[in-house]
Design a protein around this motif. Structure first.
Motif, short mmCIF file in Angstrom:
data_model
loop_
_atom_site.label_atom_id
_atom_site.label_comp_id
_atom_site.label_asym_id
_atom_site.label_seq_id
_atom_site.Cartn_x
_atom_site.Cartn_y
_atom_site.Cartn_z
N THR A 13 0.83 -1.20 0.00
CA THR A 13 0.00 0.00 0.00
C THR A 13 0.86 1.26 0.00
O THR A 13 0.59 2.22 -0.72
N PHE A 14 1.93 1.24 0.79
CA PHE A 14 2.83 2.39 0.87
C PHE A 14 3.49 2.65 -0.49
O PHE A 14 3.58 3.79 -0.95
N GLN A 16 2.41 1.72 -3.46
CA GLN A 16 1.42 2.17 -4.44
C GLN A 16 1.10 3.64 -4.25
O GLN A 16 0.99 4.42 -5.20
N GLU A 17 0.97 4.07 -2.98
CA GLU A 17 0.67 5.47 -2.69
C GLU A 17 1.86 6.36 -3.09
O GLU A 17 1.67 7.47 -3.61
N THR A 18 3.07 5.87 -2.85
CA THR A 18 4.27 6.63 -3.25
C THR A 18 4.31 6.83 -4.75
O THR A 18 4.57 7.94 -5.24
N TYR A 20 1.77 6.68 -6.84
CA TYR A 20 0.63 7.52 -7.25
C TYR A 20 0.94 8.99 -7.02
O TYR A 20 0.73 9.83 -7.90
N ARG A 21 1.44 9.33 -5.84
CA ARG A 21 1.72 10.73 -5.51
C ARG A 21 2.81 11.29 -6.43
O ARG A 21 2.71 12.44 -6.89
N ARG A 24 1.24 11.72 -9.94
CA ARG A 24 0.25 12.79 -9.94
C ARG A 24 0.93 14.16 -9.85
O ARG A 24 0.58 15.09 -10.57
N SER A 57 -0.96 2.42 -9.66
CA SER A 57 -1.09 3.88 -9.63
C SER A 57 -1.59 4.41 -10.96
O SER A 57 -2.37 5.36 -11.01
N ARG A 60 -5.29 3.97 -11.11
CA ARG A 60 -5.93 5.00 -10.29
C ARG A 60 -5.95 6.34 -11.01
O ARG A 60 -6.96 7.05 -11.01
N ASP A 156 -9.47 17.89 0.99
CA ASP A 156 -8.89 16.69 0.36
C ASP A 156 -9.75 16.24 -0.82
O ASP A 156 -9.21 15.82 -1.86
N SER A 160 -8.56 16.20 -4.84
CA SER A 160 -8.52 14.94 -5.60
C SER A 160 -9.05 15.11 -7.02
O SER A 160 -8.79 14.28 -7.89
#
Length: 231
Positions: A13-14, A16-18, A20-21, A24, A57, A60, A156, A160
């Protein structure tokens, strides 16, 4: 105290979030330009991550309309949608007006410091002629309004869906430059109205400030025609 190692699920999860951010933010700042192909192998190398978090990511980002997958071709950065950027500005203007009204009733010494810090950062960015730092401090000031009003979840949610608006704003800065003094004085007048519990003035100044976001859209779109979808 020894920390408990992350589980494989938490680590996934970490990562994937890294990914994605990073993607983005890269799209928002034109590290990845509209129409540019995003190769998975290249992205994995640039981000230092495996294929799974990068692929997730991209899925998403596709759901958010920021990338497009083309059959037998690959994944590409979407062009900026004038309709999405206008809708993002409209929704933010309506919501932030109510947020500013709430700020006027909640403002106290602690809340004032939340506003004062990004204003100082904007002043420092002006002295350093750092457009990106001013841009980020501008966002932090508006975020502070939502925090003071107890509406951070709304902030937030707005962020998004506002990448096309932020991409346009950054292009506008690259094209026209940043009108430091004018924007900063708008911020000062707005924050003074909040600090002095003047809700009518604060709401008017905020709407006026946000409405001006797209004033020069025709000129910017003419300068970067390949970056925008046709209207």
């Amino acid at each position: 105290m020894q920390q408990t190692p992350a589980t494989p699920e938490e680590e996934g999860t970490f990562q994937q979030e890294t990914a994605y951010r990073a993607l983005r933010d890269g799209i928002a700042r034109f590290d990845y330009k509209p129409g540019e192909r995003l190769g998975a192998v290249t992205l994995c190398r640039e981000l230092g991550l495996g294929r799974t978090p990068v692929r997730e990511s991209l899925v998403r980002l596709q759901q958010e309309g920021l990338v497009q997958a083309r059959a037998k071709s690959g994944t590409y950065v979407s062009r900026i949608s004038p309709a999405r950027m206008e809708s993002a500005r409209f929704v933010r203007m309506q919501i932030e007006r109510e947020v500013v009204l709430e700020c006027c009733s909640r403002i106290d010494s602690t809340a004032l410091s939340l506003i004062a810090n990004p204003l100082r950062q904007q002043r420092a960015a002006m002295d350093d002629h750092d457009q990106e730092a001013f841009f980020e401090a501008d966002l932090r000031m508006h975020e502070a309004f939502f925090t003071i009003a107890g509406r951070h979840l709304a902030w937030d949610w707005l962020r998004s869906g506002d990448t096309d608006l932020q991409r346009y704003r950054w292009l506008r800065i690259c094209s026209k430059g940043l009108e430091w003094d004018s924007i900063f004085m708008q911020h000062i007048r707005l924050c003074d109205a909040i600090a002095e519990h003047r809700p009518t003035d604060a709401a008017f100044l905020d709407v006026q400030h946000l409405r001006a976001m797209l004033d020069e859209r025709a000129e910017v779109m003419a300068e970067y025609p390949d970056y925008f979808e046709s209207e």
